[in-house]
Design an enzyme around this catalytic site. Structure first.
Site, PDB file in Angstrom:
ATOM      1  CG  LEU A  40      -1.927  -1.146   1.529  1.00  0.00           C
ATOM      2  CD1 LEU A  40      -2.718  -0.970   2.661  1.00  0.00           C
ATOM      3  CD2 LEU A  40      -2.588  -1.500   0.110  1.00  0.00           C
ATOM      4  CG  ASP A  41      -0.614   4.461  -2.263  1.00  0.00           C
ATOM      5  OD1 ASP A  41      -1.614   4.599  -1.349  1.00  0.00           O
ATOM      6  OD2 ASP A  41      -0.815   5.062  -3.401  1.00  0.00           O
ATOM      7  CD  GLN A  42       1.652   8.544  -0.552  1.00  0.00           C
ATOM      8  OE1 GLN A  42       2.323   7.496  -0.543  1.00  0.00           O
ATOM      9  NE2 GLN A  42       1.998   9.660  -1.256  1.00  0.00           N
TER      10      GLN A  42
END
Length: 207
Positions: free
Chosen positions: A83-85
């Site tokens: 996942l990213d931010q």
């Protein structure tokens, strides 16, 4: 002083009808001691059929070669570190999903990328286009669908689709090209034994 010599004769233009294929005509024509500026070809020899091109490669290995009609499916699950931010799968991760699907598909052919590397060759990705349709989030289950869409002498072309499970929501549409490289990282023809495996797989798919 340098003088220029100009021949006193003129080039002879013979009518085509005067040309004969007999031995007597051939001998008399060869005795002519002046240039002929017109190519004399009998009417029946003016148009020649194009020579047939021979190709040692199997029919699969021509540009735009036939691909698979069905997709090979691999089910996966999103892991937290992907996942990213923003809490969704990072765009770069989808390339890895597609790669995993391609490797699984090739192994179903009996072709291992590790075995290719051990032989000193490589099947390298040269192009990959991704169209993002919807995001995936932590814990989502999804299916990667891959098929061989076509081929050329040194390249394989792939279609990739990703759908979220269980509702089959479209997530990604991607197209990729893999090229066969030798030890010097130059494109080369796909080896005959690999072509044979791919062709056999496609024949089994049709039956």
């Amino acid at each position: 002083m340098l003088q220029t010599f100009s021949p006193s004769y003129k080039p002879l233009h013979l009518p085509i009808s005067s040309l004969s294929l007999s031995s007597s005509s051939s001998s008399s024509a060869s005795s002519v001691a002046f240039p002929v500026t017109r190519l004399l070809i009998p009417p029946r020899l003016r148009v020649l059929p194009n020579p047939r091109r021979r190709c040692s490669a199997l029919p699969f290995d021509i540009r735009g070669g036939k691909g698979m009609s069905e997709f090979y499916e691999v089910e996966l699950k999103v892991r937290d570190y992907e996942l990213d931010q923003y809490g969704v799968v990072n765009n770069a991760v989808y390339a890895s999903y597609c790669q995993h699907g391609r490797h699984e598909l090739l192994e179903s052919f009996g072709l291992s990328c590790d075995a290719v590397a051990r032989n000193g060759d490589a099947l390298a990705l040269s192009e990959l286009s991704l169209k993002f349709l919807a995001p995936l989030r932590s814990g989502d289950k999804f299916v990667v669908k891959v098929r061989l869409s076509g081929s050329s002498a040194a390249r394989l072309y792939f279609d990739h689709l990703i759908f979220k499970l269980p509702n089959q929501e479209p997530i990604l549409d991607a197209k990729g090209t893999a090229v066969w490289l030798d030890k010097n990282y130059r494109p080369v023809r796909i080896p005959p034994e690999v072509r044979s495996k791919l062709v056999q797989f496609l024949r089994n798919e049709e039956s």
